[in-house]
Scaffold this motif. Structure first.
Motif, PDB file in Angstrom:
ATOM      1  N   VAL A  35       0.822  -1.205   0.000  1.00  0.00           N
ATOM      2  CA  VAL A  35       0.000   0.000   0.000  1.00  0.00           C
ATOM      3  C   VAL A  35       0.858   1.258   0.000  1.00  0.00           C
ATOM      4  CG1 VAL A  35      -1.767   1.257   1.251  1.00  0.00           C
ATOM      5  CG2 VAL A  35      -1.816  -1.222   1.214  1.00  0.00           C
ATOM      6  N   THR A  36       1.871   1.297   0.863  1.00  0.00           N
ATOM      7  CA  THR A  36       2.603   2.549   1.071  1.00  0.00           C
ATOM      8  C   THR A  36       3.958   2.538   0.384  1.00  0.00           C
ATOM      9  OG1 THR A  36       3.667   1.754   3.055  1.00  0.00           O
ATOM     10  CG2 THR A  36       1.518   2.773   3.335  1.00  0.00           C
ATOM     11  N   ASP A  37       4.654   3.664   0.456  1.00  0.00           N
ATOM     12  CA  ASP A  37       5.902   3.778  -0.303  1.00  0.00           C
ATOM     13  C   ASP A  37       7.143   3.398   0.499  1.00  0.00           C
ATOM     14  OD1 ASP A  37       5.499   6.040   1.254  1.00  0.00           O
ATOM     15  OD2 ASP A  37       6.742   7.282  -0.019  1.00  0.00           O
ATOM     16  N   LYS A  38       7.009   3.254   1.817  1.00  0.00           N
ATOM     17  CA  LYS A  38       8.186   2.899   2.621  1.00  0.00           C
ATOM     18  C   LYS A  38       7.949   1.575   3.349  1.00  0.00           C
ATOM     19  CE  LYS A  38      10.615   6.628   1.970  1.00  0.00           C
ATOM     20  NZ  LYS A  38      11.689   6.779   1.126  1.00  0.00           N
ATOM     21  N   PRO A  54      -4.943  12.168   8.320  1.00  0.00           N
ATOM     22  CA  PRO A  54      -4.342  10.827   8.174  1.00  0.00           C
ATOM     23  C   PRO A  54      -4.721  10.111   6.878  1.00  0.00           C
ATOM     24  CG  PRO A  54      -5.678  10.995  10.181  1.00  0.00           C
ATOM     25  CD  PRO A  54      -5.795  12.294   9.486  1.00  0.00           C
ATOM     26  N   LYS A  55      -5.994  10.149   6.487  1.00  0.00           N
ATOM     27  CA  LYS A  55      -6.376   9.367   5.306  1.00  0.00           C
ATOM     28  C   LYS A  55      -5.803   9.927   3.999  1.00  0.00           C
ATOM     29  CE  LYS A  55      -9.905   6.355   6.879  1.00  0.00           C
ATOM     30  NZ  LYS A  55     -11.063   5.549   6.551  1.00  0.00           N
ATOM     31  N   PRO A  56      -5.918  11.255   3.767  1.00  0.00           N
ATOM     32  CA  PRO A  56      -5.272  11.778   2.560  1.00  0.00           C
ATOM     33  C   PRO A  56      -3.767  11.480   2.544  1.00  0.00           C
ATOM     34  CG  PRO A  56      -6.753  13.402   3.438  1.00  0.00           C
ATOM     35  CD  PRO A  56      -6.715  12.289   4.428  1.00  0.00           C
ATOM     36  N   ALA A  57      -3.136  11.422   3.728  1.00  0.00           N
ATOM     37  CA  ALA A  57      -1.711  11.132   3.771  1.00  0.00           C
ATOM     38  C   ALA A  57      -1.435   9.731   3.240  1.00  0.00           C
ATOM     39  CB  ALA A  57      -1.187  11.277   5.194  1.00  0.00           C
ATOM     40  N   ILE A  58      -2.311   8.780   3.569  1.00  0.00           N
ATOM     41  CA  ILE A  58      -2.151   7.421   3.056  1.00  0.00           C
ATOM     42  C   ILE A  58      -2.308   7.408   1.537  1.00  0.00           C
ATOM     43  CG2 ILE A  58      -3.334   5.183   2.913  1.00  0.00           C
ATOM     44  CD1 ILE A  58      -1.719   5.242   5.322  1.00  0.00           C
ATOM     45  N   VAL A  59      -3.309   8.155   1.067  1.00  0.00           N
ATOM     46  CA  VAL A  59      -3.526   8.220  -0.385  1.00  0.00           C
ATOM     47  C   VAL A  59      -2.282   8.766  -1.069  1.00  0.00           C
ATOM     48  CG1 VAL A  59      -4.889   9.278  -2.214  1.00  0.00           C
ATOM     49  CG2 VAL A  59      -6.008   8.456  -0.148  1.00  0.00           C
ATOM     50  N   MET A  60      -1.677   9.785  -0.454  1.00  0.00           N
ATOM     51  CA  MET A  60      -0.471  10.354  -1.059  1.00  0.00           C
ATOM     52  C   MET A  60       0.671   9.359  -1.068  1.00  0.00           C
ATOM     53  SD  MET A  60       0.104  14.278  -0.140  1.00  0.00           S
ATOM     54  CE  MET A  60       1.773  14.375  -0.690  1.00  0.00           C
ATOM     55  N   SER A  61       0.788   8.626   0.040  1.00  0.00           N
ATOM     56  CA  SER A  61       1.845   7.622   0.117  1.00  0.00           C
ATOM     57  C   SER A  61       1.652   6.562  -0.966  1.00  0.00           C
ATOM     58  CB  SER A  61       1.814   7.005   1.510  1.00  0.00           C
ATOM     59  OG  SER A  61       2.669   5.918   1.582  1.00  0.00           O
TER      60      SER A  61
END
Lengths: 521, 305
Positions: A61-64, B132-139
């Motif tokens: 899901v994430t980049d790290k 928090p949720k938009p941050a996950i989307v960005m990640s």
């Protein structure tokens, strides 16, 4: 749990995890800890039932890496201190600490899949569901992954439900095996029981080599599961056949169609050589397999042979003409075709049929003969039912077939295949081998890069071991695999003490019987 | 090595904001030159020799270019030096041009330091605290970009090996590269569905998310933040009281040299050189540790002998 592709094993597995359950009509109930699945609280279902799928990339899901490990715990609303401890624990247990700060994109397939497992384990599941987790991995990464699962089971008593079609290693270590066919459970029990039950079934094809040898020899005694048991079995019952050997002819090729001489290649000026003094000469109508470890440059070798990458030193010739002398796209018309590792990259249209016609149009084939050509390949590949489907809706094996069919439209004389059996089950492999032989009969030369020793032993005319930028050993499959002691087929490892040059299941079975087909006295 | 970058993201963010805002909006040559030199010193610490050379080759011509642009277009000011095409070129305009150039390059250097220090995960951490949720989307998006690039290369190679890209016609090439983009959209949709399922499987739909980070607020972070805030308040006080007021037009004013103004300048100078000092201190410490390590090593060797 195993069975033919499309038998419903993945559907069954996904139904157990309500968050990812497929839509449709559901009858009956699935009970987890005395409670129907759909009545479980959301948090409990998310934590206690973990799921790892087959595509290593799609699940991240994430980049790290560190964030991926923490993702599930964040969702559960754990405190930072708690997350820190659990993430640290997981990273240490799975040996992730060295790449903890890296971005997920820089990982290898094996590392990605291990990360997927670790980040599910961080949520402390009680039941782990795995859907063909090793199908996209090379054999070494796959063995590591399976070993990790075994360790989790042994050390934590974790319940694991694994759907797999690569059974050689997994089958013997399972406590219980379920064989599925057309949406029904065909057999369920201990590996030995299931092995006995499946003798007459087509599913027997996917069982470990030792079991298949046992089938072929009239199945007396208890079925052997592992290579060691297979060895013991042969020694106990067939020691009187010792010393027999498979007759092998030296390979005598016709004219050379593809040749690389002293080729050197590197991707960038400051990077090391990927190909070093690489030499190869492939003859007409041959099936040539290149085997070797992961990341050694086998795919690069194919790219150089197909003219996609240009060596900085040395030359490669196709039909005696230098690749660089082929102007425009002439090399890829009636000459060389390449099936990439990910066959989906071949398709650009919304149905397989449109893709076929687009290619023919680009080749300036008139309409009526285009239709004839399409009909011809559909017949050879037996893909009539796939023509009107979207390429993404095909299964891995179907994609592989359809992609190769598309390439055959260019009427190539040489086909380069990169890991064609990756993710295929035993049945697809068999039909794929059949197709390759059919193409061979038409005089087409195939060069296969693969990890799959069993497949290479079955279809190849010659096999080469790729190491350190070049092919270091080259032989007919029988000699090649018998001279290798590690990089070889299970059948060879089982039979090498008794017989010479036996590398296939069928060869071992044949050597154990005499000419009349009866067993040894 | 990069001691400053190991500070807490929140402290770093406050620091960069204070420096960038003051450098951009305080119209005073001393402040602007301080910001420029601070930026040069810090950037010099972060880049390799090769990068430094290429930076010099980029920024010096830029400095000259901006400096001469202003007097060409602005003819305000009281002291004409000479006339060009009937327009006065004034001393004020030339000086102002130089100061604009200094300001622009100073800000550019600080932005460069910002991008080297505030990596995506630090930014996401700060962002995730608020949303928090938009941050996950960005990640997730950050993860998708390299994946998409790689898939695009794969599709192009596969298509090329079928003779699509090697066609001589420019039009053909364009058509097929458009086709690759359309197929990539389909591919990413397909992948997105899978990722969404994986997210749900790990409880993304649950309520009460927390946001985890590897960062801890240490004592040094607190000290740096306190110093930063004290200095910036003092500088703003100076600005508010007019001690650092300065204007270029119509006539260049004198720089105020009262004790209070000098104090404000020094405060600003300290502010912009904080990262440089931290880096220098870290290097000295590191060298000291290194010599200690080798001393211990030789001792051990002697004992063994």
């Amino acid at each position: 749990m195993f069975g033919e592709s499309g038998c419903g094993k993945t559907t069954l597995l996904k139904l157990i995890k309500k968050e990812i359950a497929p839509y449709g009509e559901l009858k009956g109930s699935i009970i987890y800890n005395n409670k129907p699945i759909d009545e479980l609280p959301d948090k409990l279902s998310a934590c206690e039932i973990g799921f790892v799928g087959q595509n290593p990339d799609g699940q991240i899901v994430t980049d790290k890496v560190w964030h991926e490990l923490a993702f599930g715990l964040e969702n559960m609303g754990e405190s930072t201190n708690n997350i820190r401890r659990r993430v640290g624990e997981m990273a240490s247990y799975f040996g992730i600490q060295n790449w903890y700060h890296r971005s997920t994109d820089s990982l290898s397939g094996g590392q990605k899949q291990l990360l997927n497992l670790a980040s599910v384990m961080a949520m402390q599941p009680k039941l782990l569901l795995l859907d063909e987790p090793t199908s996209q991995l090379d054999p070494i990464a796959a063995a590591d992954f399976i070993a990790t699962l075994q360790k989790l089971n042994r050390e934590f008593g974790l319940t694991i439900l694994l759907v797999e079609h690569r059974l050689e290693e997994v089958f013997p270590i399972a406590d219980k095996v379920i064989a599925m066919d057309s949406g029904k459970i065909l057999a369920c029990g201990s590996p030995v029981e299931v092995a006995k039950l499946l003798q007459k079934s087509k599913l027997s094809l996917s069982l470990p080599t030792a079991v298949r040898i046992w089938y072929g020899l009239g199945s007396k005694d208890v079925p052997p599961m592992t290579v060691r048991q297979g060895k013991d079995f042969l020694e106990k019952h067939y020691s009187q056949c010792a010393g027999r050997s498979v007759a092998v002819d030296k390979y005598s090729g016709a004219e050379t169609v593809l040749e690389a001489k002293n080729v050197y290649f590197r991707y960038e000026k400051n990077l090391p050589d990927v190909l070093k003094n690489f030499n190869i000469a492939v003859t007409k109508g041959e099936i040539f397999s290149i085997l070797g470890g992961n990341g050694t440059g086998k795919t690069t070798a194919l790219n150089v042979l197909s003219g996609l990458d240009k060596p900085y030193k040395g030359s490669s010739n196709v039909f005696g003409k230098k690749i660089s002398k082929y102007k425009g796209n002439s090399l890829y018309r009636n000459m060389v075709a390449m099936l990439p590792q990910n066959p989906i990259a071949v398709f650009v249209q919304s149905t397989v049929k449109e893709d076929f016609y687009e290619l023919l149009k680009a080749m300036d084939v008139p309409k009526d003969s285009a239709e004839k050509k399409v009909n011809e390949v559909t017949e050879i590949f037996n893909i009539e039912h796939l023509l009107n489907k979207h390429p993404y809706d095909l299964s891995g094996g179907e994609q592989q077939k359809a992609a190769l069919a598309k390439l055959m439209l260019t009427e190539p004389k040489i086909i380069l295949l990169d890991e064609p059996t990756k993710g295929l089950d035993a049945f697809y492999k068999e039909s794929f081998a059949h197709i390759l032989r059919k193409i061979k009969d038409k005089g087409v030369t195939s060069i296969i890069v693969t990890h799959d020793v069993e497949f290479a032993a079955e279809v190849s005319d010659r096999c080469g071991l790729f190491f350190d930028g070049q092919i270091i050993a080259l032989d007919t499959p029988n000699e090649f695999f018998c001279n290798n002691s590690f990089y070889t087929t299970a059948a060879s490892r089982i039979s090498r003490e008794l017989f010479k040059n036996a590398v296939l299941c069928s060869q071992v079975i044949q050597l154990c019987s005499n000419e009349a087909g009866e067993e040894c006295p | 090595m990069k001691a400053f970058s190991s500070m807490h993201p929140f402290v770093l963010m406050i620091y960069f904001l204070s420096v960038l805002i003051t450098a951009m909006f305080i119209n005073n040559p001393i402040i602007q030159f301080s910001a420029l030199f601070g930026g040069i010193a810090f950037c010099g610490m972060l880049t390799t020799a090769k990068q430094k050379l290429s930076d010099i080759a980029f920024y010096i011509p830029l400095l000259i270019l901006i400096s001469i642009t202003n007097p060409l277009f602005s003819h305000n000011g009281e002291t004409p030096l000479f006339f060009m095409n009937g327009n006065a070129v004034t001393l004020e305009a030339i000086v102002y041009g130089v100061f604009i150039a200094v300001m622009v390059i100073g800000v550019m250097l600080w932005c460069k330091c910002y991008s080297l220090i505030m990596t995506s995960d630090k930014f996401l951490y700060l962002f995730g605290r608020v949303l928090p949720k938009p941050a996950i989307v960005m990640s997730t998006a950050l993860r998708y970009i390299p994946m998409l690039k790689r898939q695009s290369a794969k599709v192009k190679k596969a298509q090329k090996a079928m003779g699509f890209y090697t066609s001589e016609s420019y039009f053909d090439r364009l058509r097929f590269s458009l086709r690759v983009y359309s197929v990539l959209i389909g591919w990413s949709m397909e992948n997105a569905v899978e990722t969404a399922k994986a997210m749900n499987a790990r409880g993304f739909k649950l309520k009460n998310h927390t946001s985890y980070s590897n960062y801890k607020f240490k004592t040094v972070d607190f000290l740096l933040l306190a110093l930063n805030i004290a200095l910036i308040i003092f500088v703003f006080w100076g600005v508010g009281s007019g001690a650092v007021a300065f204007s270029y037009y119509p006539q260049i004013t004198h720089i105020d040299t009262s004790a209070f103004s000098l104090a404000v300048y020094s405060a600003y100078l300290i502010l912009v050189f904080i990262p440089f000092f931290i880096e220098i201190q870290e290097r000295i410490k590191w060298n000291c540790y290194r010599s200690k390590i080798s001393a211990l090593h030789t001792q051990r060797m002697k004992k063994e002998q």
